[in-house]
Scaffold this motif. Structure first.
Motif, mmCIF file in Angstrom:
data_model
loop_
_atom_site.group_PDB
_atom_site.id
_atom_site.type_symbol
_atom_site.label_atom_id
_atom_site.label_comp_id
_atom_site.label_asym_id
_atom_site.label_seq_id
_atom_site.Cartn_x
_atom_site.Cartn_y
_atom_site.Cartn_z
ATOM 1 N N THR A 1 -32.654 55.097 -16.157
ATOM 2 C CA THR A 1 -33.256 54.339 -15.067
ATOM 3 C C THR A 1 -34.778 54.463 -15.152
ATOM 4 O O THR A 1 -35.308 55.364 -15.800
ATOM 5 N N ALA A 2 -35.458 53.552 -14.465
ATOM 6 C CA ALA A 2 -36.919 53.602 -14.370
ATOM 7 C C ALA A 2 -37.331 53.026 -13.027
ATOM 8 O O ALA A 2 -36.698 52.096 -12.519
ATOM 9 N N ALA A 3 -38.398 53.573 -12.453
ATOM 10 C CA ALA A 3 -38.867 53.116 -11.145
ATOM 11 C C ALA A 3 -40.389 53.112 -11.113
ATOM 12 O O ALA A 3 -41.048 53.843 -11.860
ATOM 13 N N THR A 4 -40.933 52.259 -10.264
ATOM 14 C CA THR A 4 -42.375 52.239 -10.071
ATOM 15 C C THR A 4 -42.815 53.509 -9.351
ATOM 16 O O THR A 4 -41.994 54.244 -8.804
ATOM 17 N N ASN B 1 -34.769 40.002 -21.769
ATOM 18 C CA ASN B 1 -34.336 38.699 -21.270
ATOM 19 C C ASN B 1 -33.838 38.832 -19.835
ATOM 20 O O ASN B 1 -33.118 39.782 -19.504
ATOM 21 N N PHE B 2 -34.212 37.865 -18.985
ATOM 22 C CA PHE B 2 -33.734 37.826 -17.601
ATOM 23 C C PHE B 2 -32.760 36.660 -17.434
ATOM 24 O O PHE B 2 -33.021 35.548 -17.906
ATOM 25 N N ASN B 3 -31.638 36.904 -16.761
ATOM 26 C CA ASN B 3 -30.672 35.835 -16.509
ATOM 27 C C ASN B 3 -31.279 34.735 -15.648
ATOM 28 O O ASN B 3 -31.041 33.545 -15.871
ATOM 29 N N ASN B 4 -32.052 35.138 -14.653
ATOM 30 C CA ASN B 4 -32.735 34.191 -13.779
ATOM 31 C C ASN B 4 -34.190 34.078 -14.229
ATOM 32 O O ASN B 4 -35.042 34.891 -13.873
ATOM 33 N N GLN B 5 -34.481 33.045 -15.015
ATOM 34 C CA GLN B 5 -35.818 32.896 -15.577
ATOM 35 C C GLN B 5 -36.869 32.534 -14.532
ATOM 36 O O GLN B 5 -38.067 32.679 -14.767
ATOM 37 N N SER B 6 -36.451 32.070 -13.370
ATOM 38 C CA SER B 6 -37.399 31.587 -12.361
ATOM 39 C C SER B 6 -37.800 32.645 -11.329
ATOM 40 O O SER B 6 -38.605 32.364 -10.447
ATOM 41 N N SER B 7 -37.245 33.845 -11.421
ATOM 42 C CA SER B 7 -37.571 34.880 -10.446
ATOM 43 C C SER B 7 -39.058 35.213 -10.504
ATOM 44 O O SER B 7 -39.637 35.394 -11.574
ATOM 45 N N THR B 8 -39.678 35.323 -9.336
ATOM 46 C CA THR B 8 -41.121 35.576 -9.257
ATOM 47 C C THR B 8 -41.483 37.011 -9.630
ATOM 48 O O THR B 8 -42.653 37.312 -9.879
ATOM 49 N N LYS B 9 -40.480 37.907 -9.685
ATOM 50 C CA LYS B 9 -40.770 39.315 -9.978
ATOM 51 C C LYS B 9 -40.416 39.696 -11.418
ATOM 52 O O LYS B 9 -40.449 40.879 -11.775
ATOM 53 N N ASN B 10 -40.111 38.709 -12.249
ATOM 54 C CA ASN B 10 -39.757 39.012 -13.641
ATOM 55 C C ASN B 10 -40.868 39.753 -14.368
ATOM 56 O O ASN B 10 -40.618 40.705 -15.116
ATOM 57 N N ASP B 11 -42.103 39.319 -14.175
ATOM 58 C CA ASP B 11 -43.223 39.961 -14.874
ATOM 59 C C ASP B 11 -43.364 41.423 -14.459
ATOM 60 O O ASP B 11 -43.662 42.292 -15.286
ATOM 61 N N LEU B 12 -43.163 41.694 -13.175
ATOM 62 C CA LEU B 12 -43.258 43.072 -12.700
ATOM 63 C C LEU B 12 -42.178 43.943 -13.344
ATOM 64 O O LEU B 12 -42.466 45.046 -13.838
ATOM 65 N N TYR B 13 -40.948 43.432 -13.343
ATOM 66 C CA TYR B 13 -39.858 44.217 -13.917
ATOM 67 C C TYR B 13 -39.991 44.326 -15.436
ATOM 68 O O TYR B 13 -39.632 45.356 -16.024
ATOM 69 N N ARG B 14 -40.514 43.290 -16.066
ATOM 70 C CA ARG B 14 -40.724 43.352 -17.519
ATOM 71 C C ARG B 14 -41.716 44.480 -17.857
ATOM 72 O O ARG B 14 -41.500 45.250 -18.799
ATOM 73 N N SER B 15 -42.789 44.577 -17.069
ATOM 74 C CA SER B 15 -43.776 45.638 -17.291
ATOM 75 C C SER B 15 -43.159 47.017 -17.056
ATOM 76 O O SER B 15 -43.423 47.969 -17.797
ATOM 77 N N LEU B 16 -42.337 47.118 -16.019
ATOM 78 C CA LEU B 16 -41.673 48.381 -15.713
ATOM 79 C C LEU B 16 -40.766 48.802 -16.871
ATOM 80 O O LEU B 16 -40.749 49.979 -17.271
ATOM 81 N N ILE B 17 -40.024 47.847 -17.402
ATOM 82 C CA ILE B 17 -39.127 48.148 -18.525
ATOM 83 C C ILE B 17 -39.925 48.603 -19.739
ATOM 84 O O ILE B 17 -39.576 49.593 -20.404
ATOM 85 N N LYS B 18 -41.013 47.879 -20.033
ATOM 86 C CA LYS B 18 -41.808 48.235 -21.206
ATOM 87 C C LYS B 18 -42.460 49.605 -21.067
ATOM 88 O O LYS B 18 -42.505 50.384 -22.027
#
Length: 333
Positions: A32-35, A104-121
């Protein structure tokens, strides 16, 4: 597995793909990972797909592991948004810092994708990299014992010593090697940085010229005909050497369109990874020319408008592919 192998001398191999599936499920699905605030989090939920080969082998007392895998992992955010992380190559000769991760995100239109992508990286991928780096060692430790006869039953001092050395070396923790002039990427440096139509930073770069011991005609076919592309990508390739036709590689992880073909000389494509924003493509150009030796062909590969964050993935993927093509014809990559 029962082994009858005098003095651990003969070649023995063991298929461990089922063990690998269980191993990754047990070791990755707890990550797991969290901000820093704890308001956003991501967790690995399951192993979606594991394909490839995994073997433990022994001959003359030496234990080795051979594996080449493609791994797809499912994740979920605290907001129940789901997606996947693809690792296109986990190989026995891959350094831990060379693993590549495609988000990859299942929902490409989510406004928080960039935030979660950074968290994952930033926080999840380092954990994945560490776990993957231990796979070869754990594979030998768990699966190697039953393809070796115990040393007290080995009458050859030579193979007994090799067996002891092999087990000792396999129990050493892998070390991330620093890049030196001997193991650095052969690519040239990035030539420019701009912004794409989507507002993201992009780069343009090229790989160093590659020389192959073959004709332009044969190399051109190797780069465009589906039966050859399937060989060097190691997966089914949906591609046809016709301008303005779409192509799909690696089960859809890479898609695009062939935009220009000049037989035996030029291949141009609009090319993208599946996790890029909609309508975001880089421009791929491959130029073929005759070498100084009449039997050689020189290939120049360049990229324009590649998302800066994924330059390493694109560069590394093409370097691996060119290295694979090398063994079809010989030559220097």
């Amino acid at each position: 597995m029962v082994v009858v192998n005098a003095n651990n001398w003969h070649w023995v191999d063991k298929n461990c793909i089922d063990w690998a599936q269980t191993y990754f499920s047990n070791n990755l699905t707890s990550l797991t990972a969290a901000t820093t605030t704890g308001n956003e989090s991501v967790k690995i939920t399951s192993i979606d797909k594991l394909k490839g080969d995994v073997e433990v082998c022994q001959r003359k007392g030496k234990l080795i592991s051979l594996f080449d895998l493609v791994l797809n992992i499912n994740f979920e955010t605290d907001e129940k948004e789901k997606g996947s992380i693809n690792v296109p190559e986990i190989a026995y000769d891959t350094e831990p810092d060379e693993y590549q991760f495609q988000i990859n995100f299942n929902n490409q239109s989510s406004t928080k994708n960039d935030l979660y992508r950074s968290l994952i990286k930033e926080k999840l991928i380092p954990q994945l990299r560490e776990k993957l780096s231990m796979f070869g060692t754990d594979l030998i430790t768990s699966q190697g014992s039953d393809i070796l006869i115990d040393n007290d039953q080995v009458t050859s001092k030579y193979t007994a010593e090799l067996t002891s050395q092999s087990i000792k070396s396999q129990n050493q923790k892998p070390v991330v090697k620093s890049k030196t002039t001997l193991n650095k990427s052969s690519s040239s440096t990035t030539t420019s940085t701009t912004k794409s139509k989507t507002g993201d930073k992009t780069t343009s770069f090229k790989l160093n010229p590659s020389t192959f011991q073959t004709t332009q005609e044969q190399l051109f076919d190797t780069l465009t005909q589906p039966q050859y592309v399937s060989m060097w990508t190691r997966s089914k390739a949906e591609i046809q050497p016709v301008e303005n036709t779409p192509f799909k590689l690696l089960d859809g992880l890479i898609t695009g369109t062939i935009t220009k073909l000049k037989p035996v000389e030029t291949v141009e494509m609009n090319w993208r990874l599946s996790n890029w924003k909609e309508n975001q493509y880089l421009k791929l150009k491959m130029n073929l020319s005759k070498g100084s030796d009449g039997g050689e062909t020189i290939l120049n590969v360049s990229f324009e408008d590649c998302p800066s964050d994924d330059e390493g993935i694109v560069r590394g993927r093409w370097e691996d592919w060119l290295f694979g093509i090398r063994f079809s014809f010989g030559g220097i990559v």
